[in-house]
Scaffold this motif. Structure first.
Motif, mmCIF file in Angstrom:
data_model
loop_
_atom_site.group_PDB
_atom_site.id
_atom_site.type_symbol
_atom_site.label_atom_id
_atom_site.label_comp_id
_atom_site.label_asym_id
_atom_site.label_seq_id
_atom_site.Cartn_x
_atom_site.Cartn_y
_atom_site.Cartn_z
ATOM 1 N N UNK B 36 0.804 -1.228 0.000
ATOM 2 C CA UNK B 36 0.000 0.000 0.000
ATOM 3 C C UNK B 36 0.837 1.278 0.000
ATOM 4 N N UNK B 37 2.144 1.156 0.058
ATOM 5 C CA UNK B 37 2.948 2.386 -0.014
ATOM 6 C C UNK B 37 3.574 2.582 -1.402
ATOM 7 N N UNK B 38 2.984 1.923 -2.396
ATOM 8 C CA UNK B 38 3.590 1.981 -3.729
ATOM 9 C C UNK B 38 3.640 3.413 -4.270
ATOM 10 N N UNK B 39 2.663 4.247 -3.891
ATOM 11 C CA UNK B 39 2.622 5.614 -4.418
ATOM 12 C C UNK B 39 3.799 6.453 -3.917
ATOM 13 N N UNK B 40 4.423 6.015 -2.830
ATOM 14 C CA UNK B 40 5.558 6.780 -2.290
ATOM 15 C C UNK B 40 6.858 6.517 -3.040
ATOM 16 N N UNK B 41 6.857 5.489 -3.889
ATOM 17 C CA UNK B 41 8.114 5.076 -4.522
ATOM 18 C C UNK B 41 8.523 6.058 -5.616
ATOM 19 N N UNK B 42 9.756 6.549 -5.523
ATOM 20 C CA UNK B 42 10.300 7.435 -6.560
ATOM 21 C C UNK B 42 11.286 6.634 -7.402
ATOM 22 N N UNK B 43 11.461 7.025 -8.680
ATOM 23 C CA UNK B 43 12.353 6.257 -9.554
ATOM 24 C C UNK B 43 13.759 6.138 -8.964
ATOM 25 N N UNK B 44 14.253 4.910 -8.899
ATOM 26 C CA UNK B 44 15.603 4.681 -8.379
ATOM 27 C C UNK B 44 15.636 4.215 -6.944
ATOM 28 N N UNK B 45 14.478 4.251 -6.272
ATOM 29 C CA UNK B 45 14.464 3.826 -4.870
ATOM 30 C C UNK B 45 14.355 2.306 -4.773
ATOM 31 N N UNK B 46 14.594 1.811 -3.571
ATOM 32 C CA UNK B 46 14.554 0.366 -3.354
ATOM 33 C C UNK B 46 13.699 0.047 -2.130
ATOM 34 N N UNK B 47 13.347 -1.210 -2.003
ATOM 35 C CA UNK B 47 12.670 -1.676 -0.777
ATOM 36 C C UNK B 47 13.508 -2.787 -0.167
ATOM 37 N N UNK B 48 13.300 -3.028 1.119
ATOM 38 C CA UNK B 48 13.905 -4.191 1.770
ATOM 39 C C UNK B 48 12.855 -5.299 1.718
ATOM 40 N N UNK B 49 13.282 -6.462 1.265
ATOM 41 C CA UNK B 49 12.354 -7.561 1.032
ATOM 42 C C UNK B 49 12.712 -8.738 1.943
ATOM 43 N N UNK B 50 11.708 -9.304 2.606
ATOM 44 C CA UNK B 50 11.936 -10.426 3.522
ATOM 45 C C UNK B 50 11.054 -11.598 3.092
ATOM 46 N N UNK B 51 11.669 -12.703 2.654
ATOM 47 C CA UNK B 51 10.846 -13.798 2.121
ATOM 48 C C UNK B 51 10.251 -14.696 3.209
ATOM 49 N N UNK B 52 10.074 -14.169 4.417
ATOM 50 C CA UNK B 52 9.468 -14.955 5.484
ATOM 51 C C UNK B 52 10.470 -15.756 6.290
ATOM 52 N N UNK B 53 11.714 -15.828 5.798
ATOM 53 C CA UNK B 53 12.771 -16.508 6.545
ATOM 54 C C UNK B 53 14.126 -15.948 6.107
ATOM 55 N N UNK B 54 15.185 -16.448 6.708
ATOM 56 C CA UNK B 54 16.559 -15.968 6.439
ATOM 57 C C UNK B 54 16.725 -14.500 6.844
ATOM 58 N N UNK B 55 16.931 -13.607 5.886
ATOM 59 C CA UNK B 55 17.128 -12.195 6.221
ATOM 60 C C UNK B 55 16.596 -11.325 5.080
ATOM 61 N N UNK B 56 16.664 -10.003 5.294
ATOM 62 C CA UNK B 56 16.140 -9.080 4.290
ATOM 63 C C UNK B 56 17.223 -8.732 3.265
ATOM 64 N N UNK B 57 16.759 -8.434 2.040
ATOM 65 C CA UNK B 57 17.688 -7.953 1.013
ATOM 66 C C UNK B 57 17.095 -6.708 0.344
ATOM 67 N N UNK B 58 17.982 -5.805 -0.122
ATOM 68 C CA UNK B 58 17.483 -4.619 -0.817
ATOM 69 C C UNK B 58 17.230 -4.926 -2.290
ATOM 70 N N UNK B 59 16.069 -4.523 -2.793
ATOM 71 C CA UNK B 59 15.732 -4.745 -4.200
ATOM 72 C C UNK B 59 15.162 -3.447 -4.783
#
Lengths: 316, 270
Positions: B36-59
């Motif tokens: 729901x925060x997709x509207x805040x995304x500016x070109x070139x920005x990244x998110x931290x993604x967590x696949x439910x286990x292990x650790x987060x990665x920037x994408x």
């Protein structure tokens, strides 16, 4: 605000803090002869207390390991020690706390885990009267007196305790005690300062001269001890430990190769020289070193600040 | 669990859902996530993604839609392998968006040359599509690895030039063969005001050096750095370069800023 207290009045201040819900911790020796923070109001100030080997202030605000969220529902997990009045912090550690405060609370993102514990921490630092082993705090501007990072800073002047307030809460606590003579404190500070070595700060800068960096990196065992004990080393990693449904953050060490590892085993800094350069870039380039000397005390390879000082300053 | 509580803790992801998964190339997929925060995304920005286990990665965010973000991901390490086992409908943790975006106000003022290698097309996709006067010079290992192929015709219809190259040509490939810098010359560089460079580090090094040699000034060349980020919010220390933290001071830097970091590390600026 500068006040003058007797030892009994210092104890009254600690009792007041207890009354406000704080757990008072003070330096005490355990049965093995190691200095540890012990709960309660001390009977006397331990004159022979140099500093804790472990940076307990850092541990209070940023535990070496703490759970941060639940992997099942992403519920934040918050760990707290409650309200702590830390009596007897050394100025270098109070200064280190000011550095980590600036890093964790005054930049683009505030770390709420840190912030909540920091709000519950009351720091009473006690100025040093003689340098401890391996320290060069005066050179780094972090000792023998702190300029920041304390609520109260106490100076043991001629049988009395001069108290400098560093926060509104401290000013309130000290309000009714008699004012102290600032001139007299200044004289005392000058006398004490002479006992502390002062090196040429301009030489303690990044970049590390390559022969020094090579000497240090050849000798480093990559044990991470210096980072474990450094009051300003707060780099962390976050991961889910095997078998647990939480993600923990745990202290990470830039002298260990895993710190620099990327996906599929690649590394940003594959050599010890690069890792050592990265560390000194932070400690001396950015300026996070307080000169407390813990890294030198723990280093098994003569690859810490004492070696750095000797190699860069030579015969000074 | 209130949203407010989550906002307080910058290192705790928000639960989101995978709504579709698109195969882009061998071992490269685009994950579309309801966020729901997709509207805040500016070109070139990244998110931290967590696949439910292990650790987060920037994408990097490739594109956004109505409460959706799309992340193009290559299977490389442990976390991306875990992601590749996930399915549509699965819960996934997302934090962000984070990082300094492409300087769109500046780029809108001129003609922009995009020099892109491989997966580097993902972090520039939004910027490229939002600009009117832009040229894409794009190289990949082979034609199978050219991303977002269904968009090229649209870009050309919009008046954008699209120059493609592959390192190794397959039988069906009749285009240019060679690394991406072989498509650069004085003429193409002088007809643009700014350059945007993204791709593997070695490609970015050679491409930005070449752009400079061909006359583009270092404060007009913009790159996105992909350092090791663990927190995305400037606190964990891993992505530090000199006195900058790539996750908050970047990931977009001008070549001039990167040079300053190199000078800082050499002790020339303190």
């Amino acid at each position: 605000m500068l006040k003058r207290l007797t030892w009994e009045q210092v104890r009254d201040v600690l009792r007041n803090l207890e009354g406000m819900g704080y757990t008072v911790l003070h330096p005490a020796k355990n049965e093995f002869g190691d200095w540890i923070p012990r709960q309660g109001i001390p009977e006397r100030w331990p004159e022979d207390f140099p500093n804790y080997l472990f940076p307990f202030l850092r541990e209070i605000v940023l535990p070496s390991t703490e759970p941060v969220f639940d992997t099942a529902d992403y519920r934040p997990i918050f760990h707290t020690y409650g309200k702590i009045a830390f009596f007897g912090a050394r100025p270098c550690d109070a200064t280190a706390l000011a550095y980590t405060d600036a890093f964790y609370l005054e930049r683009l993102f505030r770390d709420k885990h840190y912030e909540k514990r920091r709000k519950d921490l009351f720091v009473i630092s006690v100025a040093c009267t003689r340098p401890c082993e391996n320290s060069f705090c005066r050179t780094m501007g972090a000792g023998p007196f702190a300029g920041k990072g304390f609520d109260i800073q106490l100076y043991p002047v001629e049988g009395l305790w001069y108290a400098e307030a560093g926060s509104d809460a401290a000013r309130e606590l000290l309000r009714d005690y008699p004012d102290a003579d600032a001139g007299r404190l200044e004289e005392w500070r000058k006398k004490v300062l002479e006992r502390f070595p002062l090196y040429d700060r301009t030489k303690l800068r990044y970049p590390v001269p390559s022969p020094v960096r090579d000497f240090l990196s050849d000798r480093c065992f990559s044990c991470g001890g210096c980072i474990w004990l450094c009051p300003t080393c707060t780099c962390y990693n976050e991961r889910q430990p095997a078998g647990l449904n939480v993600v923990v953050r745990e202290q990470d060490a830039c002298l260990l190769s895993g710190y620099h590892r990327l996906a599929k085993g690649a590394s940003l800094r594959p050599t010890m020289k690069e890792m050592m350069g990265f560390r000194y870039e932070c400690k001396l380039g950015i300026g996070f070193c307080t000169g407390c000397g813990r890294c030198s005390t723990t280093c098994i390879g003569y690859a810490a600040m004492d070696a750095y000082l000797e190699k860069t300053l030579g015969g000074e | 669990m209130s949203m407010k509580l989550h906002l307080n803790f910058v290192n705790v992801p928000l639960p989101a859902r995978i709504v579709s998964i698109v195969d882009e190339a061998p071992d490269i997929k685009t994950f579309v996530i309801r966020y729901d925060r997709s509207a805040q995304v500016l070109p070139g920005q990244f998110v931290m993604l967590f696949p439910g286990r292990l650790w987060e990665i920037p994408i990097s965010v490739a594109w956004t839609g109505d409460e959706e973000i799309a992340l193009t991901i290559a299977r490389v390490g442990k976390v991306t392998s875990a992601l590749f086992q996930m399915n549509v409908g699965d819960k996934i943790g997302v934090r962000g968006p984070y990082g300094r975006p492409w300087p769109m106000d500046l780029l809108r003022d001129g003609r922009v040359l995009f020099v892109i290698g491989g997966l580097g097309l993902a972090p520039v996709l939004m910027a490229f599509e939002q600009l009117n006067k832009a040229t894409l010079v794009y190289g990949a290992r082979s034609s199978r690895f050219l991303l977002y192929r269904d968009r090229y015709d649209r870009w050309k219809r919009e008046g954008k030039e699209v120059l493609l190259t592959v390192d190794r040509a397959s039988e069906e490939w009749d285009g240019h063969v060679g690394v991406v810098t072989t498509l650069l010359d004085e003429e193409i560089v002088s007809s643009h005001d700014y350059a945007v460079v993204a791709g593997p580090p070695i490609m970015m090094k050679f491409a930005s050096e070449m752009l400079e040699k061909l006359g583009m000034e270092s404060d007009r060349i913009f790159l996105t750095l992909e350092n090791h980020m663990k927190c995305g919010v400037g606190l964990c220390g891993h992505c530090r370069v000199g006195d900058k933290y790539v996750c908050v001071d970047g990931p977009v830097f001008s070549l001039k800023e990167i040079r300053r970091l190199e000078e800082w590390a050499a002790g020339e600026v303190i």
